[in-house]
Motif scaffolding. Structure first.
Motif, PDB file in Angstrom:
ATOM      1  N   THR A   1      34.374  40.059  25.943  1.00 57.19           N
ATOM      2  CA  THR A   1      33.266  40.179  26.795  1.00 57.19           C
ATOM      3  C   THR A   1      33.625  39.102  27.707  1.00 57.19           C
ATOM      4  O   THR A   1      33.399  39.199  29.159  1.00 57.19           O
ATOM      5  N   LEU A   2      34.095  37.836  27.362  1.00 60.81           N
ATOM      6  CA  LEU A   2      34.536  36.885  28.121  1.00 60.81           C
ATOM      7  C   LEU A   2      35.537  37.118  29.411  1.00 60.81           C
ATOM      8  O   LEU A   2      35.537  36.924  30.593  1.00 60.81           O
ATOM      9  N   VAL A   3      36.690  37.796  28.809  1.00 59.07           N
ATOM     10  CA  VAL A   3      37.690  38.348  29.744  1.00 59.07           C
ATOM     11  C   VAL A   3      37.186  39.310  30.642  1.00 59.07           C
ATOM     12  O   VAL A   3      37.497  39.160  31.954  1.00 59.07           O
ATOM     13  N   ALA A   4      36.756  40.345  30.130  1.00 57.77           N
ATOM     14  CA  ALA A   4      36.003  41.447  30.949  1.00 57.77           C
ATOM     15  C   ALA A   4      35.268  40.866  32.002  1.00 57.77           C
ATOM     16  O   ALA A   4      34.893  41.199  33.101  1.00 57.77           O
ATOM     17  N   LEU A   5      34.297  39.771  31.703  1.00 53.63           N
ATOM     18  CA  LEU A   5      33.277  39.214  32.756  1.00 53.63           C
ATOM     19  C   LEU A   5      34.031  38.434  33.601  1.00 53.63           C
ATOM     20  O   LEU A   5      33.690  38.668  35.004  1.00 53.63           O
ATOM     21  N   ILE A   6      35.058  37.602  33.375  1.00 52.89           N
ATOM     22  CA  ILE A   6      36.051  37.157  34.326  1.00 52.89           C
ATOM     23  C   ILE A   6      36.617  37.957  35.281  1.00 52.89           C
ATOM     24  O   ILE A   6      36.586  38.028  36.598  1.00 52.89           O
ATOM     25  N   LEU A   7      37.292  39.441  34.804  1.00 61.78           N
ATOM     26  CA  LEU A   7      37.675  40.226  35.621  1.00 61.78           C
ATOM     27  C   LEU A   7      36.473  40.934  36.494  1.00 61.78           C
ATOM     28  O   LEU A   7      36.942  41.219  37.634  1.00 61.78           O
ATOM     29  N   THR A   8      35.373  41.002  35.978  1.00 63.77           N
ATOM     30  CA  THR A   8      34.345  41.760  36.806  1.00 63.77           C
ATOM     31  C   THR A   8      33.953  40.814  37.805  1.00 63.77           C
ATOM     32  O   THR A   8      33.993  41.235  39.255  1.00 63.77           O
ATOM     33  N   GLY A   9      34.143  39.468  37.856  1.00 56.49           N
ATOM     34  CA  GLY A   9      33.778  38.278  38.874  1.00 56.49           C
ATOM     35  C   GLY A   9      34.924  38.337  40.066  1.00 56.49           C
ATOM     36  O   GLY A   9      34.738  38.446  41.102  1.00 56.49           O
ATOM     37  N   LEU A  10      36.166  38.571  39.421  1.00 57.12           N
ATOM     38  CA  LEU A  10      37.181  38.666  40.477  1.00 57.12           C
ATOM     39  C   LEU A  10      37.375  40.116  41.175  1.00 57.12           C
ATOM     40  O   LEU A  10      37.531  39.883  42.408  1.00 57.12           O
ATOM     41  N   LEU A  11      36.999  41.028  40.391  1.00 57.06           N
ATOM     42  CA  LEU A  11      36.777  42.325  41.016  1.00 57.06           C
ATOM     43  C   LEU A  11      35.690  42.476  42.104  1.00 57.06           C
ATOM     44  O   LEU A  11      35.847  42.930  43.260  1.00 57.06           O
ATOM     45  N   SER A  12      34.718  41.839  41.877  1.00 62.32           N
ATOM     46  CA  SER A  12      33.558  41.741  42.692  1.00 62.32           C
ATOM     47  C   SER A  12      33.885  41.088  43.921  1.00 62.32           C
ATOM     48  O   SER A  12      33.396  41.343  45.078  1.00 62.32           O
ATOM     49  N   ALA A  13      34.467  39.866  44.013  1.00 60.56           N
ATOM     50  CA  ALA A  13      34.870  38.883  44.916  1.00 60.56           C
ATOM     51  C   ALA A  13      35.617  39.655  45.760  1.00 60.56           C
ATOM     52  O   ALA A  13      35.507  39.684  47.107  1.00 60.56           O
ATOM     53  N   ALA A  14      36.543  40.468  45.173  1.00 54.84           N
ATOM     54  CA  ALA A  14      37.921  41.009  46.201  1.00 54.84           C
ATOM     55  C   ALA A  14      37.028  42.299  46.643  1.00 54.84           C
ATOM     56  O   ALA A  14      37.061  42.546  47.980  1.00 54.84           O
TER      57      ALA A  14
ATOM     58  N   THR B   1      31.330  49.089  36.142  1.00 56.37           N
ATOM     59  CA  THR B   1      32.078  49.801  35.478  1.00 56.37           C
ATOM     60  C   THR B   1      33.438  49.636  34.814  1.00 56.37           C
ATOM     61  O   THR B   1      34.215  49.954  33.950  1.00 56.37           O
ATOM     62  N   LEU B   2      34.253  49.315  35.990  1.00 59.75           N
ATOM     63  CA  LEU B   2      35.629  48.831  35.956  1.00 59.75           C
ATOM     64  C   LEU B   2      35.832  47.825  34.619  1.00 59.75           C
ATOM     65  O   LEU B   2      36.519  47.728  33.821  1.00 59.75           O
ATOM     66  N   GLY B   3      34.905  47.054  34.861  1.00 58.35           N
ATOM     67  CA  GLY B   3      34.669  45.743  33.676  1.00 58.35           C
ATOM     68  C   GLY B   3      34.479  46.463  32.431  1.00 58.35           C
ATOM     69  O   GLY B   3      34.963  45.782  31.352  1.00 58.35           O
TER      70      GLY B   3
END
Length: 385
Positions: free
Chosen positions: A217-230, A359-361
């Motif tokens: 969950t933590l890794v996917a959450l960080i990935l979601t944050g980075l993807l949303s920012a980009a 969804t990507l997360g």
């Protein structure tokens, strides 16, 4: 031979549990440090005076209807006045104009209502703005708690405790920290991490499968944050799509783009932990059901479950966002815009970004969590998680 195999796997299970503790301990410490660092002081959160409006509770005791001198564009209660007995305040009873307009509450004798007071050259003026719902909401909350405990028993109690923890962190940390001027995306990730650590371990216990779910969950959450920012930066989304978001940005001085990112991260957390817990539990059950499975077999079997889960969850995410923005979608489509114009409008584009990034997360969380769980259990045929 069987006894020798059992003696071999027990230390391996304990070893994996110790390894999980070593891995998760720095995450816990880092989250606590970030919480302390970002936790707002009492004087850091300031609310402009014009934003604070005192509300009064009252009960409608009488209605006096009058003939309207002109047609009302959004007639709800018609013309006239209502006599309201205030539950709190210095005045025992007041007369107010019947509310009308879009969204105005329809009132009747005996209704419990909410009023606000505004100042005018002729003195203070009271207006009915809403119905009181506290009693009904308490009844609904009580029914929810009883149903959850009756069905889930001890797990139901821990789920209620986790829900209380979530609300506490959102209201005591996330919202005040954003109001205090901290970066909304960073606050959302730290707050979500704290919620995840507390709720998952509280609900599912300190077990190897829970730790795997936490890491996934933590890794996917960080990935979601980075993807949303980009994505938000690439599509030039501002986060201002209605009067409410504009008012929050102007009156509180909050970065609405950052607020959009924070909303995406926090909104993704609830679905992420559901998927990761399911995947970790699936791998655990498969390992119990077929002790001969090794990493690749566990990963493939659990991934098939994960793909089915993702297919249903993705539809849930889309429908949830579409439902929350349905009035806006109706308004846009009613203007007879082309499909391309509707989709690229910032209001709709923002909801598309929420759905796609979440969804990507989720898609990233499934193979990641499945692989971690299979790796942890690949040499533990009978794991006690």
């Amino acid at each position: 031979m069987g006894g020798h195999h059992s003696r071999h796997t027990a230390p391996e299970t304990r070893q994996m549990q110790r390894l999980a503790l070593v891995v998760i301990a720095p995450v816990v410490v880092l989250t606590l440090v970030a919480l302390v660092w970002l936790w707002p002081s009492a004087d850091a959160v300031t609310v402009p005076e014009q934003a604070a409006m005192t509300q009064y509770a009252g009960t409608v005791t009488a209605l006096e209807a009058e003939e309207c001198l002109e047609e009302l564009p959004d007639e709800v209660n018609g013309c006239g006045s209502a006599r309201v007995s205030l539950i709190s305040g210095s005045e025992e009873g007041i007369t107010v104009a019947l509310p009308n307009g879009a969204g105005a509450p329809e009132v009747d004798v005996g209704d419990e209502v909410v009023l606000i007071r505004t100042s005018s050259p002729d003195g203070d003026v009271y207006s009915i703005v809403d119905h009181q719902r506290s009693d009904g909401l308490w009844v609904l909350a009580g029914a929810f708690a009883l149903a959850l405990v009756a069905f889930g028993r001890w797990r139901g109690l821990t789920a209620l405790a986790g829900l209380a923890t979530t609300f506490a962190l959102l209201l005591l940390f996330v919202v005040p920290a954003i109001l205090a001027g901290e970066p909304p995306l960073l606050v959302a990730i730290v707050g979500s991490s704290a919620i995840m650590l507390t709720v998952l371990y509280l609900t599912h216990g300190f077990a190897l499968s829970t730790t795997v779910a936490v890491l996934g969950t933590l890794v996917a959450l960080i990935l979601t944050g980075l993807l949303s920012a980009a994505t938000v930066a690439a599509l030039h989304l501002t986060g201002v799509t209605d009067d409410l978001s504009a008012s929050v940005g102007m009156s509180q001085g909050i970065n609405t783009e950052g607020l959009l990112l924070a909303g995406i991260v926090i909104g993704s957390l609830g679905v992420l932990d559901d998927v990761t817990v399911t995947q970790a539990a699936t791998v655990s059950e498969l390992a119990r059901a077929n002790p001969s499975y090794r990493f690749l077999e566990l990963y493939r079997a659990a991934s098939r479950v994960g793909r089915s889960h993702i297919a249903s969850v993705v539809n849930t995410i889309i429908l949830a966002y579409a439902g929350s923005s349905l009035p806006l979608l109706i308004l846009i489509v009613a203007n007879n815009d082309s499909l391309g114009g509707v989709v690229t409008d910032q209001i709709v584009a923002q909801e598309i970004v929420r759905s796609v990034v979440a969804t990507l997360g989720l898609i990233a969380a499934v193979p990641l969590t499945t692989a971690l769980a299979a790796l942890a259990l690949r040499t533990a045929p009978s794991p006690h998680l």
